[in-house]
Motif scaffolding. Structure first.
Motif, PDB file in Angstrom:
ATOM      1  N   UNK A   1      15.817  41.335 -17.295  1.00 18.98           N
ATOM      2  CA  UNK A   1      15.045  42.504 -17.244  1.00 18.98           C
ATOM      3  C   UNK A   1      15.539  43.447 -16.655  1.00 18.98           C
ATOM      4  N   UNK A   2      16.066  43.136 -15.051  1.00 16.20           N
ATOM      5  CA  UNK A   2      16.307  44.203 -14.305  1.00 16.20           C
ATOM      6  C   UNK A   2      17.574  44.855 -14.585  1.00 16.20           C
ATOM      7  N   UNK A   3      18.441  44.085 -15.183  1.00 18.76           N
ATOM      8  CA  UNK A   3      19.996  44.539 -15.369  1.00 18.76           C
ATOM      9  C   UNK A   3      19.812  45.469 -16.792  1.00 18.76           C
ATOM     10  N   UNK A   4      18.854  45.109 -17.681  1.00 19.26           N
ATOM     11  CA  UNK A   4      18.618  46.083 -18.856  1.00 19.26           C
ATOM     12  C   UNK A   4      18.044  47.371 -18.390  1.00 19.26           C
ATOM     13  N   UNK A   5      17.319  47.476 -17.384  1.00 17.96           N
ATOM     14  CA  UNK A   5      16.758  48.678 -16.867  1.00 17.96           C
ATOM     15  C   UNK A   5      17.774  49.291 -16.305  1.00 17.96           C
ATOM     16  N   UNK A   6      18.606  48.948 -15.278  1.00 20.03           N
ATOM     17  CA  UNK A   6      19.807  49.504 -14.670  1.00 20.03           C
ATOM     18  C   UNK A   6      20.648  50.055 -15.559  1.00 20.03           C
ATOM     19  N   UNK A   7      21.031  49.343 -16.720  1.00 22.72           N
ATOM     20  CA  UNK A   7      22.045  50.196 -17.634  1.00 22.72           C
ATOM     21  C   UNK A   7      21.324  51.252 -18.225  1.00 22.72           C
ATOM     22  N   UNK A   8      20.061  51.053 -18.517  1.00 22.34           N
ATOM     23  CA  UNK A   8      19.437  52.245 -19.343  1.00 22.34           C
ATOM     24  C   UNK A   8      19.278  53.481 -18.421  1.00 22.34           C
ATOM     25  N   UNK A   9      19.100  53.265 -16.913  1.00 24.75           N
ATOM     26  CA  UNK A   9      19.005  54.495 -16.227  1.00 24.75           C
ATOM     27  C   UNK A   9      19.966  54.368 -15.222  1.00 24.75           C
ATOM     28  N   UNK A  10      21.224  54.097 -15.446  1.00 23.33           N
ATOM     29  CA  UNK A  10      22.331  54.076 -14.591  1.00 23.33           C
ATOM     30  C   UNK A  10      22.752  55.157 -13.698  1.00 23.33           C
ATOM     31  N   UNK A  11      22.395  56.579 -14.526  1.00 22.67           N
ATOM     32  CA  UNK A  11      22.631  57.673 -13.738  1.00 22.67           C
ATOM     33  C   UNK A  11      21.686  57.842 -12.496  1.00 22.67           C
ATOM     34  N   UNK A  12      20.623  56.953 -12.481  1.00 21.36           N
ATOM     35  CA  UNK A  12      19.688  57.365 -11.388  1.00 21.36           C
ATOM     36  C   UNK A  12      20.199  56.639 -10.123  1.00 21.36           C
ATOM     37  N   UNK A  13      21.500  55.850 -10.276  1.00 18.92           N
ATOM     38  CA  UNK A  13      22.029  55.130  -8.994  1.00 18.92           C
ATOM     39  C   UNK A  13      23.216  55.949  -8.749  1.00 18.92           C
ATOM     40  N   UNK A  14      23.591  55.547  -7.394  1.00 20.04           N
ATOM     41  CA  UNK A  14      24.773  56.082  -6.988  1.00 20.04           C
ATOM     42  C   UNK A  14      26.020  54.993  -7.036  1.00 20.04           C
ATOM     43  N   UNK A  15      27.068  54.967  -7.681  1.00 20.73           N
ATOM     44  CA  UNK A  15      28.025  54.077  -8.086  1.00 20.73           C
ATOM     45  C   UNK A  15      29.124  54.289  -6.957  1.00 20.73           C
ATOM     46  N   UNK A  16      28.909  54.003  -5.761  1.00 23.85           N
ATOM     47  CA  UNK A  16      29.865  54.430  -4.878  1.00 23.85           C
ATOM     48  C   UNK A  16      30.548  53.010  -4.042  1.00 23.85           C
ATOM     49  N   UNK A  17      29.419  52.221  -3.457  1.00 25.36           N
ATOM     50  CA  UNK A  17      29.733  51.186  -2.851  1.00 25.36           C
ATOM     51  C   UNK A  17      29.968  49.811  -3.988  1.00 25.36           C
ATOM     52  N   UNK A  18      29.106  50.092  -4.877  1.00 25.68           N
ATOM     53  CA  UNK A  18      29.142  49.337  -6.086  1.00 25.68           C
ATOM     54  C   UNK A  18      29.820  50.175  -7.332  1.00 25.68           C
ATOM     55  N   UNK A  19      30.699  49.702  -8.055  1.00 22.28           N
ATOM     56  CA  UNK A  19      31.425  50.683  -8.987  1.00 22.28           C
ATOM     57  C   UNK A  19      30.500  50.855 -10.338  1.00 22.28           C
ATOM     58  N   UNK A  20      30.131  49.821 -10.921  1.00 22.59           N
ATOM     59  CA  UNK A  20      29.286  50.034 -12.143  1.00 22.59           C
ATOM     60  C   UNK A  20      28.269  48.735 -12.304  1.00 22.59           C
ATOM     61  N   UNK A  21      27.467  49.038 -13.530  1.00 23.47           N
ATOM     62  CA  UNK A  21      26.631  47.991 -13.711  1.00 23.47           C
ATOM     63  C   UNK A  21      26.857  46.383 -13.804  1.00 23.47           C
ATOM     64  N   UNK A  22      28.137  46.419 -14.353  1.00 25.12           N
ATOM     65  CA  UNK A  22      28.760  45.015 -14.483  1.00 25.12           C
ATOM     66  C   UNK A  22      29.153  44.312 -13.300  1.00 25.12           C
ATOM     67  N   UNK A  23      29.424  45.350 -12.084  1.00 22.34           N
ATOM     68  CA  UNK A  23      29.848  44.768 -10.992  1.00 22.34           C
ATOM     69  C   UNK A  23      28.648  44.519 -10.230  1.00 22.34           C
ATOM     70  N   UNK A  24      27.453  45.321 -10.494  1.00 22.37           N
ATOM     71  CA  UNK A  24      26.280  44.904  -9.606  1.00 22.37           C
ATOM     72  C   UNK A  24      25.725  43.648 -10.267  1.00 22.37           C
ATOM     73  N   UNK A  25      25.780  43.352 -11.432  1.00 25.34           N
ATOM     74  CA  UNK A  25      25.372  42.279 -11.900  1.00 25.34           C
ATOM     75  C   UNK A  25      26.045  40.902 -11.362  1.00 25.34           C
ATOM     76  N   UNK A  26      27.418  41.118 -11.205  1.00 23.45           N
ATOM     77  CA  UNK A  26      28.140  40.073 -10.802  1.00 23.45           C
ATOM     78  C   UNK A  26      27.844  39.755  -9.301  1.00 23.45           C
TER      79      UNK A  26
END
Ligand SMILES: C[S@@+](CC[C@H](N)C(=O)[O-])C[C@H]1O[C@@H](n2cnc3c(N)ncnc32)[C@H](O)[C@@H]1O
Length: 231
Positions: free
Chosen positions: A80-105
């Protein structure tokens, strides 16, 4: 937030030691201190720090559940959470973590690390079922008490009294308190922040706002450090 949580209402989600290090600007010396993590949930901070020889106790209401219950809930929630993050990924800052796949891992390996350590940690009383605003520890049992992604973040659900009492309780059991982030889930500064700082100052505590190298939620790149006196 209902602090008397039922398993199907909790959303276990946890960070790792490197994230805690960035979030709280923890130095090598800080990591050698006696640390209390308040609301550490399924983060791997305790497991990783213990493996490095650190002295850490974590408290969280989710520690009343078994490893099997938490494993099942983490598997359900992560989808559920990763679905939301991918849907609203532009709401987050991809600086320390590069993208949703990296976040999930990163999140999944942190939570697996926690689960692998959980039963031993319960036995060793490193994971304790306790809840703010009231802790069982003696005065000044710890050097440092931390709150990552709990206080201030849920200011829409937890009122000023809860925040003040929780922070005073953390200051009772520890020499210093650090809290991150200072913003709510709605990406605004917590409405409790200034009032809490005012009361702390009146009671003889110093609070400092410190910029950190960590930013994932937009604008949330500061932590608050509180200690007795003026250093
Ligand atoms: C968003 S999670 C953060 C987990 C971890 N600190 C991190 O940053 O990865 C918030 C945690 O606060 C815990 N929590 C909820 N009510 C609490 C309370 N009254 N006292 C302490 N922790 C609480 C939740 O169970 C959950 O594990």
């Amino acid at each position: 937030m209902n602090t008397e949580q039922k398993l199907n209402s909790i959303v276990p989600w946890g960070r790792n030691l490197e994230e805690y290090r960035q979030i709280f600007s923890l130095s090598k010396e800080d990591l050698q201190k006696k640390i209390l993590g308040c609301g550490d949930g399924p983060s791997s901070f305790n497991a990783e720090l213990t493996a490095r020889g650190g002295e850490i106790t974590s408290i969280d209401p989710i520690y009343k559940f078994t490893k099997e219950q938490l494993t099942k809930r983490i598997d359900e929630v992560s989808v559920e959470v990763m679905g939301m993050v991918r849907q609203y990924s532009s709401n987050f800052v991809w600086k320390n973590i590069k993208n949703p796949d990296e976040l999930e891992s990163i999140r999944m390996s942190a939570m697996r690390r926690f689960l692998a350590d959980y039963e031993q940690g319960l036995e060793q009383k490193r994971y304790r079922f306790e809840m703010l605003p009231s802790l069982s520890f003696e005065d000044r049992s710890f050097d440092l008490a931390l709150s990552s992604h709990f206080l201030f973040l849920y200011s829409e659900h937890l009122d000023f009294e809860f925040h003040l009492n929780s922070i005073l309780e953390m200051l009772r059991v520890a020499e210093e308190v650090r809290i991150f982030p200072l913003m709510t889930l709605n990406n605004i500064y917590s409405p409790h922040l200034d009032k809490v700082r005012e009361v702390l100052a009146k009671r003889g505590y110093t609070s400092e706002i410190i910029k950190t190298e960590y930013e994932f939620q937009q604008g949330a790149d500061e932590m608050m450090k509180v200690y007795r006196g003026t250093n």
